[in-house]
Structures are given as structure tokens and as C-alpha cells.
Design an enzyme around this catalytic site. Structure first.
Site, short mmCIF file in Angstrom:
data_model
loop_
_atom_site.label_atom_id
_atom_site.label_comp_id
_atom_site.label_asym_id
_atom_site.label_seq_id
_atom_site.Cartn_x
_atom_site.Cartn_y
_atom_site.Cartn_z
NE ARG A 169 27.25 -35.27 -67.96
CZ ARG A 169 28.06 -34.90 -66.97
NH1 ARG A 169 28.46 -33.81 -67.46
NH2 ARG A 169 28.92 -35.33 -65.68
CE LYS A 202 20.07 -40.79 -58.54
NZ LYS A 202 19.57 -39.97 -60.22
CB THR A 203 17.98 -46.43 -60.62
OG1 THR A 203 18.79 -44.75 -61.38
CG2 THR A 203 16.78 -47.13 -61.80
CG HIS A 225 21.59 -34.81 -59.48
ND1 HIS A 225 22.67 -35.85 -60.31
CD2 HIS A 225 20.62 -35.95 -60.80
CE1 HIS A 225 23.06 -36.37 -60.46
NE2 HIS A 225 21.71 -36.36 -61.31
CE LYS A 248 21.86 -35.45 -65.88
NZ LYS A 248 22.04 -35.95 -64.78
CB SER A 266 27.10 -43.74 -61.04
OG SER A 266 27.22 -44.69 -61.52
CG ASP A 282 18.51 -37.40 -63.84
OD1 ASP A 282 19.45 -38.12 -62.82
OD2 ASP A 282 19.12 -36.74 -64.31
NE ARG A 336 23.57 -42.27 -69.52
CZ ARG A 336 23.98 -42.33 -67.99
NH1 ARG A 336 22.47 -42.48 -68.43
NH2 ARG A 336 24.56 -42.16 -67.52
#
Length: 694
Positions: free
Chosen positions: A178, A364-365, A342, A323, A360, A379, A478
Site C-alpha cells: 500500500r 493475531k492470525t 480491525h 483496504k 503485525s 481481519d 501475499r
């Protein structure tokens, strides 16, 4: 307000030899990190393609759907559907323009519809009644299936290949992440009071005229193409609050990406889709004009909330669309008294829902993906009066160093095929009576054939096996895949109100406890702070732990002030009896370099104790400075690590490090002290008191 550079006005030419244009930075643009993962290691397209493949270029294979209204003939349905798309593509400065027809320009029977321009009373633009553009036909490839999009990408888009698992590997061009410094939001009489502007805000303003200049540029480019891809899809699995979005793009890769990331309508839903609530014009292959006001580069991502439109110029990175829509939901949902978040989200077999917040590297994942629980989403979520729901229809996972052993679900999701769902298994554990009480309504299941997209990965040119350790193109590789590719995904993706709110921090300073039970005010304080720490080696130039704060664990996508979302979270937690937890997945016994990373099995036992409610029954004692409640004992977790100072050999060093981190928290929070939360400032005062005291 702006730092101005001397330049010739638009249309007047330049009076001196052309030199590279210097960036025009607004005050609000300063200090905003650009997480685009840097520039690619190539100067030409050919060099970029050579990085993607390990040896030589392999050979590539050589080689719509329902209409707009259910009660019309097929021809009339197609005509009205194309007329709607034609209106989206019509330039406001022209009464005429390219006509749109259905189908691949390579052959077939087509139906043409003339452009019908939108009329907005607040725009006064010149009308060109006669133009060569009126002679042009643009083919509309509408809601193609994954198989059709594969064919389009492989035939027409250089850099698109089939991998050994059937996933489509492609390139996003020069931008591999991004570009937040190039994101703009139109400021007008409404948004200047509603949105979060100023210090710490991700929102950099532009006026409506400049937006229209960029919109004109994007639409003209799209209309110059032989074909465009159009996706009509949904956001939000909550049937009462879903949003209709239309994405107009130039690349099959972008269309397939959004097919995966948004919620896929059934043919019946497409027949009655009607006018979209929001439209994206992705002309990312074409740059913006750098001499246009507010532009700082040849890239611009522009959102106009009043017009309900987004324009992308100068970047082909697909994550900008994902996003951008998340930012939209951060604006639309709170206006409906729905909290946008989020976060990751999963649900136990008894219907207990947990939300996971974390930046990051916090886990979390990893922690929200649990084979003993159902995945609602990884997410983006909404918390309404009825349920917690996933905004998206897919997952967008980092895949650098991906391995089957560490992340089997993601590894197995990178494929072409059908998604397996566990809706029937879910019904084994929640009776229909419970479902009715919870007010949950099941949506039709998505179409069965779906496919993963791999961005910027490197593969073997003969076997087509992907090397996930190779960073030749970028470290930010990704994978985008439909959520039904995850075996324990809960379809449809919503569940009851949250029971636990888990805030994850990777504390490289080593002074936060592995787990703390938070009061409501403490939950708000740490939610607004959004803390984690970077460690040496993860980012160039970092030699010691560095605190990072991102409001609401996602400041880059917020539209309103962070305290707005915090107040809504407090209200939801109070109303539904949710408990807040702070979980440190970082270091203990010392800072990074002297202490040890908390072992993942210990963290999993802590999370399991939260899910089972056994941790609520523990006895607690309070820490100094941060005032955190920590349990005296957790089964399977060494007692000596639960209280941080006990694990440090150097007690003086622990105290100094604790005060250092507390000072960083206090300095960061000064940005938010002037805002009123709730009907009066009582909650604001409680939140401030919940911070570190020293």
C-alpha cells in the site's frame, strides 16, 4: 496548511527544462509511514518478470451471468444491467462516450448500450457533445467465474502463470504494498466535521474539484480500453447491514482478487443487485498527473464519501481496493451504530465468540486460527446489535516463509477448486432454537468454484512450485483466497456477541505480563493505544526494542477519531458482558536480546483458559505502574513467568525498563486526552486513570 512548491500552473507549460517534480507534502502527510514494502529490485518490466521465474520463461496456456432484474426477459435484463454499468463509466464532462457491450472482444454475440451520464447538481462541468469517444466500444466482462478470469489473465496479462497447486501467480507491478502517503479523502462541509483530521490521522484532504480531475482521468483511461472487468459484490455477512459495491478494473487479476475478498452474490442476488452503494474505479495502470494539486507522486488513491466513489491511479497493488473498502466501512457502519473492527474472530462449539486485536507480529492470525474453534474471519469485522459479522468473503495472508508445517490451513488454501464448509457441523452444536434466539439468519452459500491468487511470489519455471522463502520480487508476498477454503470456517461468517476481547502485544521490552485481566477502562486505554514493539533485525536501523502504537490496532484505516470506536466498544462490552484481556506474546525475563520469547504453547494454554472461562475463576494480584490484574496460576504455564519482575535477574533493570515503557505509553496517549468519550467526560477520565501511574 501546505508546503507549496513553485511550479507552472496547469495548462500553461513550464518555462525551464523539466526536472523531476518535488513532493508537495501536506502537514498531515508528514510522518505517515509508507508500508509499501519498498520498491521492487527491477528497473524494467522485463527485469521484474525475470525475478518472478527462477530460470526461463515457461510457456503459458493459450487459451455472463444473470442480469439486473428477475422479472424481465434475458435481453432486457442484460440491457438494463449494461446501462447501469455504462452510467458508472460515463464521464461527467461528456454527454456521450464509449458504448459498453457484454462479452470477450475475441468473439461472441454482444449487446450494446449507450452511456448514460450521472447527473449531480453540485457539479458544473463542460459538455462535449461530439467526440471520437462516442465511436468507441468497450467490452464489459461482468462477474466472470474464476475459470474465465484465469483464461483472461493467462492469455492477456504478462506475468500471470499457473502454479503447481492451481493458484494463479501474478505481479502487482512496481508497487508491492500500500501507499498510505498517496491516499486522499475529499474534505467538504460534512466530512470536515465528521472525520478525523490532524496529528496522527491517516486522512489527508483533497478538494472535490481535484477528485473530479482524477476521476475523469481514471474513467477516460478505462473507456480507452477494449475491455473492462466489472464485479458487483457485497460487504458484511450480516444480511441486515450488507453493502453493495461495484469494482471496475482493467486486469483479470484485480477482478479475481476482489471476487475472493468480497462476498460473492448468488445468481439470484445479482439479478436484483440494482444500483451499487459504492463504486471503485481502478485505473492503476495509468498514473495521476503529478502537477495536479494535492498530488505528491504519480500514485493517488482517492475516496469521495459524498459521491460514494473511490479512484485508483498509479498503483496495481490489489490491497488498495481491500483496504479502501475497509476505510469505507469504518465510516458507514458507525453511522448505523455498528462498530467496525480491525480484528480476527473465532467461535467455540458452544457459541462463545472471541475478538483478537493485534498489529503485525503479535500472533493475531496464528492465535485466532484454532482447529478446535470456528473461524468467522481473519481481519475485518462488524459488531452490531444482533451479531459479530465478517466484512469480507476471503483472507489476504502474508506468505513469506510459508510452510505446510507452520500454517497448514493457509498452505492448503492456495489452490483452485471448491471450498469445504462446516455449516452442517456448526448446526450440530447450536440448535435451531439457539439460532432463532440469537437472531441469526443464514445466507445462501457462495458459488462452489473459487480460486486463490498469489502476488509477487517466485516459482520454479519447470515444476511451477512456489518458493515462499524467495524475496526476489518483494518480502510482502501475499495470497488471497476465499474463506471457504479454510476447513473450519463458519459459513455464513457471523456469530453471537463477543464474550472475550483479546488485545495482543508483542512486548520486546519484556515487562508486560503474559496475560492480564482488564477493567473496562483499561481495555479502552489499551485499545486506543494499540501497542506492540519492533525488535532489532525486523526493520532496518532498529538496534533495540522500539514501541509502536496504532490507534484501535488499525489507525491507517480509521475515518473517525479513535475515541469514537473506543466508546462504541465500551458500550458493546458493557451491554453483552464481554471481558477484556491483554496478552503479551513477546519477551519475559528481560528485553529482546537478554530475555526469552514467551513460548507459543504457553500462550495457547492462556488463550484456551480464556475461552473456557477457567481464567475468570483464578485469583489475581495487581502490578505496579500499569496496575494490571495478573492471575496467580494457570494450568500448564510456569508460575514464575506470570509476574514479569520474578523472571528478571536484574530487578533494577526491570524497574527502569518498566518506567521507560510507561513513559512511551503516556506520551503517545497525549494525542487523545482532549476528546470527550460518552455523554460526558466521565469515561474519558476513567480511561486516563487506567493508564500507567508513576
Amino acid at each position: 496548511m501546505f508546503q507549496k512548491e513553485e511550479m507552472a500552473a496547469n495548462g500553461t507549460g513550464v518555462t525551464s527544462p523539466r526536472t523531476p517534480l518535488k513532493s508537495i507534502l501536506t502537514e498531515k502527510a508528514k510522518g505517515i509511514p509508507n508500508d509499501s514494502a519498498g520498491t521492487v529490485k527491477a528497473q524494467t518490466i522485463e527485469e521484474l518478470h525475470s525475478l518472478q521465474r527462477k530460470r526461463s520463461a515457461p510457456n503459458t496456456p493459450l487459451q455472463g451471468t444473470a442480469g439486473a432484474f428477475a422479472n424481465l426477459s434475458e435481453d432486457e435484463r442484460q440491457r438494463q444491467q449494461l446501462q447501469s454499468i455504462s452510467a458508472s463509466l460515463a464521464s461527467l464532462t461528456r454527454g456521450t462516450g464509449p458504448k459498453v457491450i457484454r462479452g470477450d472482444p475475441g468473439g461472441g454475440k454482444y449487446q450494446a448500450v449507450s452511456h448514460v451520464a450521472h447527473h449531480h447538481h453540485h457539479i458544473e462541468a463542460p459538455v462535449i457533445s461530439v467526440s471520437d469517444s462516442s465511436l468507441k466500444f468497450t467490452h464489459v466482462l461482468y462477474n466472470l467465474s474464476p475459470g474465465e478470469l484465469y483464461e483472461q489473465a493467462l492469455k492477456y496479462e504478462k506475468g500471470s502463470f499457473l502454479t503447481s497447486t492451481g493458484a494463479l501467480a501474478t505481479l502487482s507491478g512496481a508497487k508491492t504494498g500500500r501507499s498510505p502517503r498517496d491516499k486522499r479523502v475529499v474534505i467538504d462541509d460534512t466530512t470536515q466535521d465528521e472525520l478525523w483530521w490532524g496529528k496522527g490521522s491517516p486522512n489527508i484532504e483533497m478538494d472535490e474539484h481535484t477528485f473530479m480531475v482524477n476521476r475523469e482521468r481514471a474513467v477516460d483511461y478505462l473507456n480507452s480500453l477494449d475491455k473492462v472487468f466489472v464485479n458487483d459484490q457485497f460487504l458484511n455477512w450480516d444480511p441486515k447491514n450488507r453493502i453493495k459495491v461495484r469494482i471496475v478494473s482493467c486486469r483479470a487479476y484485480h477482478s479475481l482478487f476482489m471476487h475472493n475478498m468480497c462476498i460473492r452474490p448468488t445468481p439470484e442476488e445479482l439479478e436484483n443487485f440494482g444500483t451499487p452503494d459504492f463504486t471503485i474505479y481502478n485505473a492503476g495502470q495509468f498514473p495521476c498527473n503529478r502537477y495536479t494539486h494535492y498530488m505528491t507522486s504519480s500514485t493517488s488513491i482517492d475516496i469521495n464519501l459524498n459521491r460514494k466513489e473511490m479512484v485508483i491511479l498509479g498503483t496495481q497493488y490489489a490491497g488498495e481496493m481491500k483496504k479502501g473498502l475497509f476505510s469505507l466501512m469504518h465510516y458507514l457502519m458507525p453511522k448505523r451504530h455498528i462498530l467496525s473492527l480491525h480484528s480476527g474472530c473465532n467461535m467455540g462449539k458452544d457459541g462463545d465468540v472471541a475478538l483478537f486485536f493485534g498489529l503485525s507480529g503479535t500472533g493475531k492470525t496464528t492465535l485466532s486460527t484454532d482447529h478446535n474453534r470456528f473461524l468467522i474471519g481473519d481481519d475485518e469485522h462488524c459488531w452490531s446489535d444482533d451479531c459479530v459479522s465478517n466484512i469480507e468473503g476471503g483472507c489476504y495472508a502474508k506468505c513469506i516463509d510459508l510452510s505446510k508445517e507452520k500454517e497448514p490451513d493457509i498452505w492448503n488454501a492456495i489452490k483452485f477448486g471448491t471450498g469445504e464448509t462446516l455449516s452442517s457441523l456448526f448446526l450440530d452444536h447450536l440448535t435451531w432454537t439457539t439460532i432463532i434466539v440469537l437472531g441469526l439468519i443464514f445466507l445462501p452459500l457462495p458459488p462452489p468454484f473459487v480460486s486463490a491468487v498469489l502476488e509477487n511470489v517466485v516459482f520454479d519455471e519447470h515444476t511451477r512450485e512456489v518458493d515462499y522463502t524467495d524475496k526476489s520480487v518483494t518480502e510482502n508476498t501475499r495470497a488471497a483466497y476465499p474463506i471457504e477454503f479454510i476447513p473450519n470456517a463458519k459459513i455464513p461468517c457471523f456469530g453471537p456477541h463477543a464474550k472475550n476481547v483479546i488485545l495482543l502485544a508483542c512486548d520486546a521490552f519484556g515487562v508486560l505480563p503474559p496475560v492480564s485481566k482488564l477493567s473496562l477502562a483499561q481495555t479502552m486505554y489499551h485499545f486506543i493505544s494499540g501497542y506492540t514493539a519492533l525488535v532489532a533485525g525486523t526493520v532496518d536501523g532498529i538496534k533495540e526494542p522500539t514501541a509502536t502504537f496504532s490507534a484501535c490496532f488499525g489507525a491507517a484505516f480509521l475515518m473517525l477519531h479513535p475515541t469514537t470506536y473506543a466508546a462504541m466498544l465500551a458500550e458493546k462490552m458493557q451491554k453483552h458482558g464481554a471481558t477484556g484481556w491483554l496478552v503479551n506474546t513477546g519477551w519475559c525475563g528481560g528485553s529482546y536480546g537478554s530475555g526469552n520469547r514467551i513460548k507459543l504453547p504457553y500462550t495457547r494454554k492462556i488463550i484456551n483458559a480464556i475461552h473456557s472461562s477457567s481464567l475468570l475463576k483464578a485469583t489475581y494480584e495487581k502490578t505496579e505502574v500499569f496496575g494490571l490484574e495478573i492471575p496467580n496460576e494457570i494450568e500448564g504455564v510456569p508460575k514464575e513467568i506470570l509476574r514479569p519482575e520474578n523472571a528478571w535477574a536484574d530487578k533494577e533493570a526491570y524497574k527502569n525498563t518498566l518506567l521507560k515503557l510507561a513513559g512511551l505509553f503516556k506520551n503517545n496517549f497525549e494525542t487523545f486526552t482532549e476528546y470527550k468519550i460518552g455523554e460526558d467526560k466521565k469515561l474519558t477520565e476513567e480511561i486516563l486513570a487506567a493508564g500507567p501511574i508513576f
